[in-house]
Enzyme design. Structure first.
Site, PDB file in Angstrom:
ATOM      1  N   GLY A 147      46.114  41.707  42.952  1.00  0.00           N
ATOM      2  CA  GLY A 147      45.902  40.308  43.302  1.00  0.00           C
ATOM      3  C   GLY A 147      46.861  39.363  42.590  1.00  0.00           C
ATOM      4  O   GLY A 147      47.828  39.785  41.949  1.00  0.00           O
ATOM      5  N   GLN A 148      46.574  38.067  42.737  1.00  0.00           N
ATOM      6  CA  GLN A 148      47.485  37.034  42.235  1.00  0.00           C
ATOM      7  C   GLN A 148      47.685  37.138  40.713  1.00  0.00           C
ATOM      8  O   GLN A 148      48.802  37.025  40.225  1.00  0.00           O
ATOM      9  CB  GLN A 148      46.910  35.648  42.592  1.00  0.00           C
ATOM     10  CG  GLN A 148      47.851  34.493  42.331  1.00  0.00           C
ATOM     11  CD  GLN A 148      47.152  33.131  42.433  1.00  0.00           C
ATOM     12  OE1 GLN A 148      45.933  33.051  42.594  1.00  0.00           O
ATOM     13  NE2 GLN A 148      47.933  32.077  42.330  1.00  0.00           N
ATOM     14  N   LYS A 160      29.920  34.474  40.505  1.00  0.00           N
ATOM     15  CA  LYS A 160      30.600  34.408  39.201  1.00  0.00           C
ATOM     16  C   LYS A 160      29.624  34.008  38.099  1.00  0.00           C
ATOM     17  O   LYS A 160      29.685  34.514  36.979  1.00  0.00           O
ATOM     18  CB  LYS A 160      31.780  33.432  39.265  1.00  0.00           C
ATOM     19  CG  LYS A 160      32.998  34.007  39.984  1.00  0.00           C
ATOM     20  CD  LYS A 160      33.624  35.145  39.184  1.00  0.00           C
ATOM     21  CE  LYS A 160      34.846  35.723  39.854  1.00  0.00           C
ATOM     22  NZ  LYS A 160      35.489  36.789  39.070  1.00  0.00           N
ATOM     23  N   TYR A 215      31.082  32.566  46.185  1.00  0.00           N
ATOM     24  CA  TYR A 215      31.980  32.954  45.088  1.00  0.00           C
ATOM     25  C   TYR A 215      31.446  32.417  43.752  1.00  0.00           C
ATOM     26  O   TYR A 215      31.332  33.149  42.774  1.00  0.00           O
ATOM     27  CB  TYR A 215      33.366  32.381  45.388  1.00  0.00           C
ATOM     28  CG  TYR A 215      34.413  32.492  44.306  1.00  0.00           C
ATOM     29  CD1 TYR A 215      34.795  33.726  43.793  1.00  0.00           C
ATOM     30  CD2 TYR A 215      35.063  31.349  43.834  1.00  0.00           C
ATOM     31  CE1 TYR A 215      35.791  33.814  42.837  1.00  0.00           C
ATOM     32  CE2 TYR A 215      36.059  31.429  42.886  1.00  0.00           C
ATOM     33  CZ  TYR A 215      36.422  32.663  42.385  1.00  0.00           C
ATOM     34  OH  TYR A 215      37.405  32.752  41.440  1.00  0.00           O
ATOM     35  N   GLY A 229      41.397  44.981  40.474  1.00  0.00           N
ATOM     36  CA  GLY A 229      42.029  43.943  41.292  1.00  0.00           C
ATOM     37  C   GLY A 229      43.470  43.731  40.892  1.00  0.00           C
ATOM     38  O   GLY A 229      44.003  42.625  40.957  1.00  0.00           O
ATOM     39  N   ASP A 289      42.837  49.285  42.467  1.00  0.00           N
ATOM     40  CA  ASP A 289      42.815  48.313  43.562  1.00  0.00           C
ATOM     41  C   ASP A 289      42.625  49.061  44.871  1.00  0.00           C
ATOM     42  O   ASP A 289      43.048  50.212  45.009  1.00  0.00           O
ATOM     43  CB  ASP A 289      44.130  47.516  43.605  1.00  0.00           C
ATOM     44  CG  ASP A 289      43.993  46.177  44.307  1.00  0.00           C
ATOM     45  OD1 ASP A 289      44.152  45.136  43.637  1.00  0.00           O
ATOM     46  OD2 ASP A 289      43.725  46.159  45.528  1.00  0.00           O
TER      47      ASP A 289
END
Ligand code: AKB
Length: 316
Positions: free
Chosen positions: A10-11, A142, A138, A7, A31
């Site tokens: 991502g942010q 997790k 989500y 990832g 990614d």
């Protein structure tokens, strides 16, 4: 150190890549997305799908990382619109990463969990060891990922560790989270002079500035295993209400219009999350300490957001 970052586009990954490079780490960025312009030239970028075990295995077998930082995930708000895709990315993706680590002998898998692992009705501040009853896809993926990693640790000896991140704020474009209203107040406030938050002014969840979040990741990853009393740690920095964030933005962007029009679905998600986290175990075991509160973060963030969006002529 050889680090595989899932990832990576991502942010978190976008801000983490240059920091890993500056530490001298050799990094493979994995990614689905193409290599972004922001990726440092030293980093190898591999396009791949975390939901396909063969693609994850190929990356891990070839690169032979010492550690995998597993960031790839579908976040809470998007996850509710594509729950089956969220299951595949978050659940199958995490299993594929752990399995590749087991097969190819990776020393450590670092897991990025979240405040979304918690559900409603908990005493505040919320500690590490409470019932985990999330209400979002989500969140439940997790929680299952935390447990799966611990299973791989006690069954196959993989060094599995990670943090539960608060909502993260940086000079970047967020990726489908419910905490994104905070970041949009800064970015849209500066770019457009206005932003309407999808929550109530009273909405209150834990937040953290990205430099603290990345430092926490690296410090926990480097901490001696014998110091760690658990695999997954709460980390905390600040818990401002949406209105307090708006005031911090208003103080720095004169004339900005920040309003509130709660969206029932996303407000319900926010209501189900903790107001504040108890991170005393992280502070005791590996010396975690945040640097940025709301004021310090806002001061640091303004010039970075201006650089991100180009100077719109609004004083920061
Ligand atoms: C989200 O809003 O889904 C994420 C998170 C709090 O984990 N930013």
């Amino acid at each position: 150190m050889k680090i595989l970052l899932t990832g990576a586009g991502g942010q978190i990954g976008t801000d983490m890549l240059p920091i890993l490079v500056s530490r001298g780490d050799e990094v493979l960025a994995f990614d689905l997305a193409p290599r972004p312009d922001t990726c440092p030239p030293e980093v190898e970028w591999l396009r791949g799908d975390i939901t396909y075990a063969a693609e994850v295995n190929t990356a891990v077998e070839r690169f032979q990382p010492d550690r995998i930082f597993h960031l790839a995930a579908i976040l809470s708000a998007v996850g509710e619109s594509v729950p089956h895709r969220a299951w595949r990315v978050n659940m199958d993706g995490t299993r594929n990463v752990l399995e590749a680590a087991r097969i190819f002998g990776v020393d450590q898998v670092f897991y990025t969990s979240t405040i979304a692992a918690f559900g409603p009705g908990l005493d505040q501040p919320v500690g590490d060891h409470v019932p985990l009853r999330p209400t979002t896809m989500y969140g439940l993926t997790k929680v299952a990922g935390e447990l799966l990693g611990e299973y791989y640790e006690h069954t196959w000896g993989i060094d599995f560790r990670g943090v539960r991140f608060p909502g993260l704020i940086n000079a970047g474009i967020p990726g489908g989270g419910t905490s994104d209203y905070a970041l949009f107040m800064y970015v849209d406030g500066m770019r457009d002079g206005r932003y309407e938050s999808f929550c109530t002014p009273e909405a209150k969840i834990p937040f953290m500035y990205m430099p603290d979040a990345i430092r926490a990741t690296l410090e926990l990853s480097d901490a001696p295993k014998e110091k760690l009393g658990q695999s997954i740690y709460n980390i905390a920095a600040m818990s401002p209400s949406a209105d307090e964030i708006a005031d911090a933005v208003r103080a720095r962007i004169p004339g900005v219009e920040l309003t509130f029009a709660p969206d029932p679905l996303r407000q319900a998600i926010l209501d189900s999350w903790p107001d504040a986290l108890d991170d005393s175990n992280a502070r005791r075991d590996w010396g975690w300490s945040h640097e940025f509160d709301l004021e310090a973060m806002s001061d640091d963030l303004m010039p970075k957001i201006r650089a991100l969006i180009g100077d719109p002529g609004v004083p920061a």
